[in-house]
Design a protein around this motif. Structure first.
Motif, PDB file in Angstrom:
ATOM      1  N   ARG A   1       0.835  -1.213   0.000  1.00 24.21           N
ATOM      2  CA  ARG A   1       0.000   0.000   0.000  1.00 24.21           C
ATOM      3  C   ARG A   1       0.868   1.261   0.000  1.00 24.21           C
ATOM      4  NH1 ARG A   1      -4.383  -0.710   4.610  1.00 24.21           N
ATOM      5  NH2 ARG A   1      -5.405   1.105   3.720  1.00 24.21           N
ATOM      6  N   ILE A   2       1.982   1.191   0.714  1.00 24.57           N
ATOM      7  CA  ILE A   2       2.887   2.350   0.717  1.00 24.57           C
ATOM      8  C   ILE A   2       3.415   2.589  -0.698  1.00 24.57           C
ATOM      9  CG2 ILE A   2       5.078   3.283   1.599  1.00 24.57           C
ATOM     10  CD1 ILE A   2       4.592   1.655   4.156  1.00 24.57           C
ATOM     11  N   PHE A   3       3.852   1.483  -1.334  1.00 27.10           N
ATOM     12  CA  PHE A   3       4.350   1.586  -2.717  1.00 27.10           C
ATOM     13  C   PHE A   3       3.308   2.199  -3.634  1.00 27.10           C
ATOM     14  CE2 PHE A   3       7.580  -1.897  -2.034  1.00 27.10           C
ATOM     15  CZ  PHE A   3       8.656  -1.134  -2.428  1.00 27.10           C
ATOM     16  N   ALA A   4       2.080   1.671  -3.502  1.00 26.45           N
ATOM     17  CA  ALA A   4       1.009   2.123  -4.389  1.00 26.45           C
ATOM     18  C   ALA A   4       0.754   3.620  -4.189  1.00 26.45           C
ATOM     19  CB  ALA A   4      -0.264   1.327  -4.106  1.00 26.45           C
ATOM     20  N   ALA A   5       0.691   4.034  -2.911  1.00 27.37           N
ATOM     21  CA  ALA A   5       0.398   5.449  -2.629  1.00 27.37           C
ATOM     22  C   ALA A   5       1.479   6.343  -3.209  1.00 27.37           C
ATOM     23  CB  ALA A   5       0.296   5.659  -1.120  1.00 27.37           C
ATOM     24  N   LEU A   6       2.742   5.933  -3.045  1.00 26.66           N
ATOM     25  CA  LEU A   6       3.834   6.788  -3.513  1.00 26.66           C
ATOM     26  C   LEU A   6       3.915   6.792  -5.033  1.00 26.66           C
ATOM     27  CD1 LEU A   6       6.553   6.064  -0.810  1.00 26.66           C
ATOM     28  CD2 LEU A   6       4.961   7.967  -0.951  1.00 26.66           C
ATOM     29  N   SER A   7       3.658   5.644  -5.632  1.00 29.04           N
ATOM     30  CA  SER A   7       3.756   5.622  -7.091  1.00 29.04           C
ATOM     31  C   SER A   7       2.607   6.438  -7.689  1.00 29.04           C
ATOM     32  CB  SER A   7       3.821   4.182  -7.614  1.00 29.04           C
ATOM     33  OG  SER A   7       2.613   3.794  -8.165  1.00 29.04           O
TER      34      SER A   7
ATOM     35  N   GLU B   1       8.966  -5.414  12.880  1.00 29.91           N
ATOM     36  CA  GLU B   1       7.680  -5.599  12.200  1.00 29.91           C
ATOM     37  C   GLU B   1       6.659  -4.533  12.562  1.00 29.91           C
ATOM     38  OE1 GLU B   1       5.755  -9.405  11.000  1.00 29.91           O
ATOM     39  OE2 GLU B   1       7.145 -10.208  12.485  1.00 29.91           O
ATOM     40  N   THR B   2       7.101  -3.491  13.262  1.00 33.35           N
ATOM     41  CA  THR B   2       6.157  -2.409  13.547  1.00 33.35           C
ATOM     42  C   THR B   2       6.581  -1.160  12.802  1.00 33.35           C
ATOM     43  OG1 THR B   2       7.445  -1.840  15.481  1.00 33.35           O
ATOM     44  CG2 THR B   2       5.486  -3.155  15.865  1.00 33.35           C
ATOM     45  N   ASN B   3       7.548  -1.310  11.893  1.00 35.05           N
ATOM     46  CA  ASN B   3       8.159  -0.129  11.326  1.00 35.05           C
ATOM     47  C   ASN B   3       8.618  -0.387   9.899  1.00 35.05           C
ATOM     48  OD1 ASN B   3       9.367   2.313  11.166  1.00 35.05           O
ATOM     49  ND2 ASN B   3      11.048   1.869  12.562  1.00 35.05           N
ATOM     50  N   ILE B   4       8.193   0.444   8.970  1.00 38.06           N
ATOM     51  CA  ILE B   4       8.738   0.374   7.607  1.00 38.06           C
ATOM     52  C   ILE B   4       9.352   1.729   7.305  1.00 38.06           C
ATOM     53  CG2 ILE B   4       8.164   0.185   5.140  1.00 38.06           C
ATOM     54  CD1 ILE B   4       6.021  -1.814   5.853  1.00 38.06           C
ATOM     55  N   ILE B   5      10.594   1.707   6.846  1.00 37.06           N
ATOM     56  CA  ILE B   5      11.276   2.958   6.533  1.00 37.06           C
ATOM     57  C   ILE B   5      11.344   3.116   5.013  1.00 37.06           C
ATOM     58  CG2 ILE B   5      13.431   4.277   6.749  1.00 37.06           C
ATOM     59  CD1 ILE B   5      12.422   3.801   9.466  1.00 37.06           C
ATOM     60  N   VAL B   6      10.979   4.286   4.547  1.00 36.58           N
ATOM     61  CA  VAL B   6      11.025   4.554   3.106  1.00 36.58           C
ATOM     62  C   VAL B   6      11.973   5.728   2.872  1.00 36.58           C
ATOM     63  CG1 VAL B   6       9.635   5.019   1.071  1.00 36.58           C
ATOM     64  CG2 VAL B   6       8.568   3.990   3.055  1.00 36.58           C
ATOM     65  N   GLY B   7      12.832   5.597   1.870  1.00 28.60           N
ATOM     66  CA  GLY B   7      13.733   6.691   1.508  1.00 28.60           C
ATOM     67  C   GLY B   7      13.239   7.367   0.238  1.00 28.60           C
ATOM     68  N   VAL B   8      13.121   8.700   0.273  1.00 31.52           N
ATOM     69  CA  VAL B   8      12.737   9.461  -0.926  1.00 31.52           C
ATOM     70  C   VAL B   8      13.652  10.684  -1.030  1.00 31.52           C
ATOM     71  CG1 VAL B   8      10.291   8.769  -0.800  1.00 31.52           C
ATOM     72  CG2 VAL B   8      11.019  10.891   0.300  1.00 31.52           C
ATOM     73  N   LYS B   9      13.559  11.427  -2.107  1.00 38.99           N
ATOM     74  CA  LYS B   9      14.334  12.667  -2.216  1.00 38.99           C
ATOM     75  C   LYS B   9      13.763  13.709  -1.257  1.00 38.99           C
ATOM     76  CE  LYS B   9      17.244  13.481  -4.902  1.00 38.99           C
ATOM     77  NZ  LYS B   9      18.711  13.275  -4.706  1.00 38.99           N
ATOM     78  N   ASN B  10      14.615  14.580  -0.728  1.00 39.35           N
ATOM     79  CA  ASN B  10      14.153  15.655   0.166  1.00 39.35           C
ATOM     80  C   ASN B  10      12.952  16.394  -0.414  1.00 39.35           C
ATOM     81  OD1 ASN B  10      15.964  15.370   2.235  1.00 39.35           O
ATOM     82  ND2 ASN B  10      17.344  17.008   1.558  1.00 39.35           N
ATOM     83  N   ASP B  11      13.021  16.677  -1.719  1.00 39.63           N
ATOM     84  CA  ASP B  11      11.970  17.474  -2.351  1.00 39.63           C
ATOM     85  C   ASP B  11      10.604  16.778  -2.353  1.00 39.63           C
ATOM     86  OD1 ASP B  11      13.737  19.435  -2.834  1.00 39.63           O
ATOM     87  OD2 ASP B  11      14.092  18.940  -4.951  1.00 39.63           O
ATOM     88  N   ASP B  12      10.632  15.462  -2.260  1.00 38.43           N
ATOM     89  CA  ASP B  12       9.367  14.713  -2.274  1.00 38.43           C
ATOM     90  C   ASP B  12       8.839  14.446  -0.873  1.00 38.43           C
ATOM     91  OD1 ASP B  12       9.248  14.480  -5.025  1.00 38.43           O
ATOM     92  OD2 ASP B  12      10.493  12.665  -5.054  1.00 38.43           O
ATOM     93  N   PHE B  13       9.590  14.869   0.139  1.00 34.60           N
ATOM     94  CA  PHE B  13       9.310  14.485   1.527  1.00 34.60           C
ATOM     95  C   PHE B  13       7.872  14.778   1.965  1.00 34.60           C
ATOM     96  CE2 PHE B  13       9.528  15.786   6.099  1.00 34.60           C
ATOM     97  CZ  PHE B  13       9.814  14.545   6.637  1.00 34.60           C
ATOM     98  N   GLU B  14       7.462  16.024   1.856  1.00 34.52           N
ATOM     99  CA  GLU B  14       6.136  16.402   2.347  1.00 34.52           C
ATOM    100  C   GLU B  14       5.032  15.689   1.564  1.00 34.52           C
ATOM    101  OE1 GLU B  14       8.534  18.688   1.889  1.00 34.52           O
ATOM    102  OE2 GLU B  14       8.805  19.578   3.886  1.00 34.52           O
ATOM    103  N   ARG B  15       5.203  15.621   0.255  1.00 38.90           N
ATOM    104  CA  ARG B  15       4.186  14.971  -0.574  1.00 38.90           C
ATOM    105  C   ARG B  15       4.079  13.485  -0.228  1.00 38.90           C
ATOM    106  NH1 ARG B  15       3.955  14.385  -5.850  1.00 38.90           N
ATOM    107  NH2 ARG B  15       6.214  14.417  -6.087  1.00 38.90           N
ATOM    108  N   ALA B  16       5.229  12.884   0.060  1.00 42.60           N
ATOM    109  CA  ALA B  16       5.231  11.449   0.384  1.00 42.60           C
ATOM    110  C   ALA B  16       4.484  11.204   1.697  1.00 42.60           C
ATOM    111  CB  ALA B  16       6.670  10.936   0.492  1.00 42.60           C
ATOM    112  N   ILE B  17       4.715  12.049   2.686  1.00 44.04           N
ATOM    113  CA  ILE B  17       4.025  11.874   3.972  1.00 44.04           C
ATOM    114  C   ILE B  17       2.519  12.032   3.778  1.00 44.04           C
ATOM    115  CG2 ILE B  17       3.651  12.950   6.244  1.00 44.04           C
ATOM    116  CD1 ILE B  17       6.562  13.039   6.623  1.00 44.04           C
ATOM    117  N   LYS B  18       2.139  13.008   2.989  1.00 46.66           N
ATOM    118  CA  LYS B  18       0.703  13.207   2.729  1.00 46.66           C
ATOM    119  C   LYS B  18       0.098  11.995   2.035  1.00 46.66           C
ATOM    120  CE  LYS B  18       0.381  18.197   2.318  1.00 46.66           C
ATOM    121  NZ  LYS B  18       1.160  19.039   1.447  1.00 46.66           N
ATOM    122  N   ALA B  19       0.836  11.457   1.055  1.00 47.92           N
ATOM    123  CA  ALA B  19       0.311  10.316   0.298  1.00 47.92           C
ATOM    124  C   ALA B  19       0.129   9.102   1.207  1.00 47.92           C
ATOM    125  CB  ALA B  19       1.254   9.977  -0.857  1.00 47.92           C
ATOM    126  N   VAL B  20       1.100   8.850   2.086  1.00 51.31           N
ATOM    127  CA  VAL B  20       0.991   7.704   2.989  1.00 51.31           C
ATOM    128  C   VAL B  20      -0.163   7.941   3.975  1.00 51.31           C
ATOM    129  CG1 VAL B  20       2.187   6.331   4.747  1.00 51.31           C
ATOM    130  CG2 VAL B  20       3.450   7.145   2.749  1.00 51.31           C
TER     131      VAL B  20
END
Ligand code: ADP
Ligand code: ASP
Ligand code: MG
Length: 439
Positions: free
Chosen positions: A390-396, A411-430
């Motif tokens: 679901r995280i993949f789908a939201a970000l893509s 198992e309580t934590n998934i870490i995703v790496g993105v570019k700084n510029d995408d940071f805020e948008r990625a958090i919103k999408a998730v």
């Protein structure tokens, strides 16, 4: 029942805020031990007293003019004292502080005065005993907190104090000098006091109605988390959710004391309960989302890396020798990537590259800068399949390129790496896929 209450800077920024705090404390007899921060911002453009103290000290200790800023600090307290109609004169305290600044008593000492003075005001206002944190909270000569020595002394001292104010953020070292925790450290003091008195509850009063699923500066009006475990909270606060200092968990964890985050401006709101464990089902699969910018990834490729015993250790030793700690280290069959803080790494970049060449003779080393890491945390993820998908789908869907994904071993934590510029948008999408979609 014994409750420890800690009030943050914005809760104590003015006489008006102090009155709200007074009402809260007086409305419940169990609220007997009070930990104040220094006065914070009264509005967005305002300054925190702690920041003003650092500035004032830097100027005074370097022989620059400091009087103006000192006057501003004095005025902040005077406004509170006058607004509360207190019979309290702190002239001699300010005189002493000025002398100590000129005598270069240290930046920690300077910053600690914000809490020290606010503690005096608070004790006077409530009619509670004032206990200087320097007498009961101890650090070693290197500035590391001494948990057990503090606990013994504090328990003994508080056994004779029915109602007390203990200023947050600081304590003393063996030579009598003042030391502070890192910024936001009054949360830690509250937790230490709660442990020492075997409190039933540690209430942490701030300017939001609890721990929010995401940073309200990124996601507008996020949902409040009702219940969160120490472990989830630690993951989130470490990754930048700054509501509670990341070390504030440790002392209360010793005794399983719950922390209740409450809003001073909306005391009727339920807030967030932070507990060791709970049978309560989380409302959403994901409890919270947090992240930080400013990372750099060091990608190392070598054919058959997996078969080479000690490969990872040799690589990490290179970082260790340069004094660089690593944040994450996802690996594949022929690849491993080490995530480091960019500011820390950049100074030693070339030594690390040559060090890795010498240590493991890789086929390729690639660097990528300006990366952000986002932690998606939730005890509910264990029992729910497809969270990563679901995280993949939201970000893509949001057209964000995922640079890395690392499922923590907990198992309580998934870490995703993105570019700084995408940071805020990625958090919103998730946020949208896990919370908005499930509302
Ligand atoms: P205090 O001065 O009371 O200690 P802080 O400023 O340290 O308060 O922490 C509260 C602030 O944390 C909020 O005003 C909010 O802007 C910020 N914050 C960041 N992430 C979150 C989150 N996930 N939930 C709630 N607040 C958050
Ligand atoms: N006043 C200190 C700071 O601004 C400590 C705290 O508020 O918890 O960091
Ligand atoms: Mg804080």
């Amino acid at each position: 029942m014994k409750t420890v209450v800690k009030f943050g800077g914005s809760s104590l920024a003015s006489a008006r805020q102090f009155k709200k705090v007074g009402d809260i404390i007086r409305s419940d007899k169990s609220r007997r031990y009070v930990i104040p921060s220094a006065p914070g911002k009264r509005n967005d453009k305002d300054e925190k007293v702690t920041d003003m103290l650092y500035q004032c000290y830097d100027a005074a200790s370097q022989g620059r003019s400091y009087k103006k800023i000192l006057e501003k600090i004095i005025a902040r307290y005077q406004e509170i004292i006058d607004g509360l109609d207190l019979n309290l004169n702190m002239d001699h305290e300010f005189q002493r502080i000025e002398e100590d600044f000129l005598a270069k008593k240290g930046r920690d000492y300077a910053a600690s005065r914000g809490e020290y003075l606010n503690g005096m005001v608070m004790a006077n206002y409530l009619g509670y005993e004032f206990i200087d944190a320097a007498e009961v909270i101890f650090f070693d000569e290197n500035g590391s907190f001494l948990a057990e020595a503090t606990n013994t002394e504090l328990a003994e001292r508080l056994a004779t104090a029915d109602k007390a104010v203990i200023p947050g953020f600081y304590g003393s070292a063996p030579d009598g000098s003042i030391r502070t925790f890192s910024r936001g450290g009054s949360d830690v003091t509250g937790s230490i006091v709660a442990r020492a008195i075997h409190a039933d509850l540690y209430e942490n009063w701030t300017d939001v109605s609890g721990f929010l699923v995401a940073d309200p500066r990124i996601v507008p009006d996020p949902q409040v988390i009702e219940t969160i475990t120490y472990k989830e909270l630690r993951e989130l606060s470490y990754m930048g959710a700054s509501v509670l200092h990341e070390d504030a968990i440790f002392p209360v964890r010793e005794e399983g004391i719950p922390i209740h985050i409450r809003n001073t401006n909306k005391p009727e709101d339920k807030g967030t309960l932070i507990v060791e464990n709970t049978c309560r089902k989380p409302r959403y699969t994901v409890t919270g989302i947090a992240g930080k910018k400013g990372f750099c990834s060091v990608f190392i490729e070598k054919a058959m890396m997996n078969g080479e015993v000690g490969f990872g250790r040799k690589v990490l030793e290179v970082f260790e020798k340069q004094g660089i700690s690593f944040e994450h280290m996802p690996s594949g069959i022929d690849t491993m990537t080490v995530f480091v803080h960019q500011t820390e790494f950049i100074q030693h970049e070339q030594s690390v590259i040559s060090g890795i060449h010498r240590a493991v003779q890789p086929d390729l080393i690639d660097l990528e800068s300006d990366m952000a890491l986002i932690a998606v945390v939730g005890r509910g993820m264990k029992g729910n399949r497809g969270t990563a998908a679901r995280i993949f789908a939201a970000l893509s869907h949001a057209r964000i390129n995922i640079k890395m994904i690392d499922q923590g071993s907990s198992e309580t934590n998934i870490i995703v790496g993105v570019k700084n510029d995408d940071f805020e948008r990625a958090i919103k999408a998730v946020y949208d896929i896990f919370i908005t979609a499930e509302l």
